[in-house]
Design an enzyme around this catalytic site. Structure first.
Site, PDB file in Angstrom:
ATOM      1  N   CYS A 194       0.808  -1.228   0.000  1.00 25.25           N
ATOM      2  CA  CYS A 194       0.000   0.000   0.000  1.00 25.25           C
ATOM      3  C   CYS A 194       0.837   1.272   0.000  1.00 25.25           C
ATOM      4  CB  CYS A 194      -0.923   0.005   1.205  1.00 25.25           C
ATOM      5  SG  CYS A 194      -2.191  -1.233   1.047  1.00 25.25           S
TER       6      CYS A 194
HETATM    7  C1  LIG Z   1     -11.818  -5.253   6.775  1.00 25.19           C
HETATM    8  C2  LIG Z   1     -12.728  -4.414   7.650  1.00 25.19           C
HETATM    9  C3  LIG Z   1     -13.570  -3.509   6.771  1.00 25.19           C
HETATM   10  C4  LIG Z   1     -13.668  -5.311   8.429  1.00 25.19           C
HETATM   11  O1  LIG Z   1     -14.466  -4.526   9.279  1.00 25.19           O
HETATM   12  P1  LIG Z   1     -14.636  -4.889  10.819  1.00 25.19           P
HETATM   13  O2  LIG Z   1     -15.612  -3.941  11.391  1.00 25.19           O
HETATM   14  O3  LIG Z   1     -13.277  -4.967  11.410  1.00 25.19           O
HETATM   15  O4  LIG Z   1     -15.319  -6.271  10.712  1.00 25.19           O
HETATM   16  P2  LIG Z   1     -14.949  -7.627  11.426  1.00 25.19           P
HETATM   17  O5  LIG Z   1     -13.988  -8.380  10.543  1.00 25.19           O
HETATM   18  O6  LIG Z   1     -14.548  -7.413  12.850  1.00 25.19           O
HETATM   19  O7  LIG Z   1     -16.353  -8.300  11.391  1.00 25.19           O
HETATM   20  C5  LIG Z   1     -17.488  -7.828  12.124  1.00 25.19           C
HETATM   21  C6  LIG Z   1     -18.611  -8.802  11.951  1.00 25.19           C
HETATM   22  O8  LIG Z   1     -19.088  -8.731  10.599  1.00 25.19           O
HETATM   23  C7  LIG Z   1     -18.951  -9.976   9.961  1.00 25.19           C
HETATM   24  N1  LIG Z   1     -18.551  -9.804   8.567  1.00 25.19           N
HETATM   25  C8  LIG Z   1     -17.304  -9.743   8.057  1.00 25.19           C
HETATM   26  N2  LIG Z   1     -17.338  -9.606   6.737  1.00 25.19           N
HETATM   27  C9  LIG Z   1     -18.641  -9.554   6.389  1.00 25.19           C
HETATM   28  C10 LIG Z   1     -19.310  -9.405   5.144  1.00 25.19           C
HETATM   29  N3  LIG Z   1     -18.663  -9.283   3.978  1.00 25.19           N
HETATM   30  N4  LIG Z   1     -20.665  -9.377   5.166  1.00 25.19           N
HETATM   31  C11 LIG Z   1     -21.341  -9.505   6.310  1.00 25.19           C
HETATM   32  N5  LIG Z   1     -20.760  -9.641   7.515  1.00 25.19           N
HETATM   33  C12 LIG Z   1     -19.421  -9.658   7.547  1.00 25.19           C
HETATM   34  C13 LIG Z   1     -17.881 -10.703  10.748  1.00 25.19           C
HETATM   35  O9  LIG Z   1     -17.998 -12.086  10.632  1.00 25.19           O
HETATM   36  C14 LIG Z   1     -18.159 -10.230  12.156  1.00 25.19           C
HETATM   37  O10 LIG Z   1     -19.224 -10.938  12.709  1.00 25.19           O
HETATM   38  P3  LIG Z   1     -19.216 -11.343  14.259  1.00 25.19           P
HETATM   39  O11 LIG Z   1     -19.199 -10.025  14.987  1.00 25.19           O
HETATM   40  O12 LIG Z   1     -20.454 -12.109  14.384  1.00 25.19           O
HETATM   41  O13 LIG Z   1     -17.955 -12.136  14.440  1.00 25.19           O
HETATM   42  C15 LIG Z   1     -11.909  -3.558   8.627  1.00 25.19           C
HETATM   43  O14 LIG Z   1     -11.332  -4.352   9.636  1.00 25.19           O
HETATM   44  C16 LIG Z   1     -10.824  -2.772   7.973  1.00 25.19           C
HETATM   45  O15 LIG Z   1     -11.037  -2.011   7.050  1.00 25.19           O
HETATM   46  N6  LIG Z   1      -9.616  -2.853   8.488  1.00 25.19           N
HETATM   47  C17 LIG Z   1      -8.543  -2.030   7.977  1.00 25.19           C
HETATM   48  C18 LIG Z   1      -7.551  -2.795   7.239  1.00 25.19           C
HETATM   49  C19 LIG Z   1      -7.639  -2.732   5.753  1.00 25.19           C
HETATM   50  O16 LIG Z   1      -8.587  -2.417   5.099  1.00 25.19           O
HETATM   51  N7  LIG Z   1      -6.537  -3.109   5.168  1.00 25.19           N
HETATM   52  C20 LIG Z   1      -6.443  -3.267   3.765  1.00 25.19           C
HETATM   53  C21 LIG Z   1      -5.027  -3.301   3.370  1.00 25.19           C
HETATM   54  S1  LIG Z   1      -4.259  -1.746   3.747  1.00 25.19           S
END
Ligand SMILES: CC(C)(COP(=O)(O)OP(=O)(O)OC[C@H]1O[C@@H](n2cnc3c(N)ncnc32)[C@H](O)[C@@H]1OP(=O)(O)O)[C@@H](O)C(=O)NCCC(=O)NCCS
Length: 373
Positions: free
Chosen positions: A156
């Protein structure tokens, strides 16, 4: 040392769009079929059931509404779940060089430069299509540029790290002008069968021309006041695909070789690091936060950008202060902050300062503090 400016910028969007709704519809159909086909193994605990995805979750958790695809065919086909990119003969222009040329030509036109004016081409992105010859040398050949071309991979932060290399080469006098290109062809590395990451990435190509201030004739140019790159090792974002897979007797395209991450940890660890990095860099060039009019931040997640901006400003940013482009483009690896710059810089007045900053896998963080001339 020569004074260095950014004198041109180019953004190229692929022709195809995939909305969250389209992506989720395909993924969910794939997941339902997978669960039916593997019902016995799932019941015995041998395999995990594929959970369903949701367009609402994606937009709420990331801010992403759609992404561009260089080639859409195949991505939404539940029998394939990856783009179908035709193989080109060695005599033909490679796909990634094609992407690179689109944005490079726009950047060169905006800087008013031809191939004769440029001494170095850096193709810098998260993945390259092949090991060698470098994509940069192919691009250099197409543009009639003599001098040096090389590829750089820093996930990135590839774009900002390459801009720093370009700056240093011009400042030291080893190049008059440098073309930095980020052909982010991310779609072949996405695991479209993984609910947690199928929505994250999009394809795009960006480019910038950097040159000595005394040769610059561009209408919009930005003096580089300082640049900094930083890396801290982390396993939280990984892509293990590589040439050694051939010797490891594993499927080179297995899930653990494609992009995967521990998104929560990335979020928690990278936000404070990126904010501290920028605070240190702004201080190092003798400016204060109040003197920064625009923040062109990495575009992975809207909540990350808001958290970082709040940490820097002590309040919520106005939309024009820290523009968001990931709703349209999704995460485009290193190109995100450059897209934000391309779309939101011409309105600045002479003397206005801004920060370009990327953060991501490695971990890697790169920034440039710039001032409009
Ligand atoms: C990836 C990202 C968007 C996920 O968001 P989040 O709020 O952390 O989501 P989580 O992975 O903790 O998941 C939250 C819940 O939603 C669910 N979930 C995950 N993906 C899902 C999807 N596509 N659709 C529906 N539900 C989903 C998970 O299973 C989890 O359920 P639970 O609470 O019952 O366990 C977020 O962590 C993020 O953007 N991180 C930054 C890192 C990044 O983007 N890096 C890229 C490279 S630089």
């Amino acid at each position: 040392m020569n004074q260095v400016v950014i004198s041109g910028a180019g953004l190229w969007r692929p022709a195809h769009v995939i909305t969250n709704e389209e992506l989720v519809e395909a993924y969910n159909a794939y997941a339902v079929r997978f669960n039916e086909e593997h019902a016995e193994a799932i019941a015995s605990g041998e395999l995990a059931e594929k959970p369903l995805s949701s367009a609402e979750f994606i937009e709420k958790a990331s801010g992403i509404r759609q992404r561009y695809a260089y080639i859409k065919e195949g991505i939404l086909d539940i029998g394939r779940m990856r783009p179908k990119i035709p193989r080109r003969r060695e005599e033909e222009l490679s796909h990634q060089a094609e992407l690179a040329l689109h944005s490079a030509r726009i950047a060169m036109a905006s800087a008013g430069k031809t191939g004769d004016d440029i001494d170095m081409v850096i193709v810098s992105c998260a993945y390259t299509e092949r090991s060698y010859p470098a994509i940069a040398i192919e691009v250099q050949n197409e543009l009639g540029i003599t001098g040096t071309g090389f590829d750089m991979l820093v996930a990135c932060s590839a774009a900002t790290f390459a801009l720093q290399r370009a700056h240093d080469a011009i400042a030291a006098g080893s190049a008059r002008a440098v073309l930095v290109i980020n052909p982010e062809l991310t779609s072949p590395q996405v695991n479209y069968t993984d609910r947690d990451s199928h929505f994250i990435f999009g394809d795009v190509s960006t480019a910038m021309v950097l040159e000595r201030a005394d040769t610059c004739t561009s209408v919009h140019s930005y003096e580089i006041l300082g640049s900094r790159s930083q890396t801290v090792y982390s396993n939280n974002i990984r892509s293990n695909f590589g040439y050694v897979a051939y010797a490891q007797d594993v499927d080179p395209f297995c899930a653990e070789n494609l992009f995967h991450q521990n998104g929560r940890s990335v979020f928690k660890e990278v936000c404070p690091m990126a904010a501290d990095h920028m605070l240190g860099q702004i201080d190092a060039v003798g400016l204060s936060i109040a003197e920064i009019r625009r923040w062109w931040l990495h575009q992975a997640n809207i909540n990350m950008n808001q958290l970082i901006a709040r940490r820097l400003l002590g309040r919520d940013p106005d939309p024009e202060e820290a523009p968001i482009v990931l709703d349209e483009f999704a995460n485009t690896a290193s190109a995100g902050s450059i897209i934000a710059f391309c779309l939101h810089h011409e309105d600045l007045d002479a003397g206005d300062c801004g920060v370009i900053c990327s953060f991501g896998a490695g971990y890697s963080i790169g920034s440039l503090v710039i001032r409009k001339r």
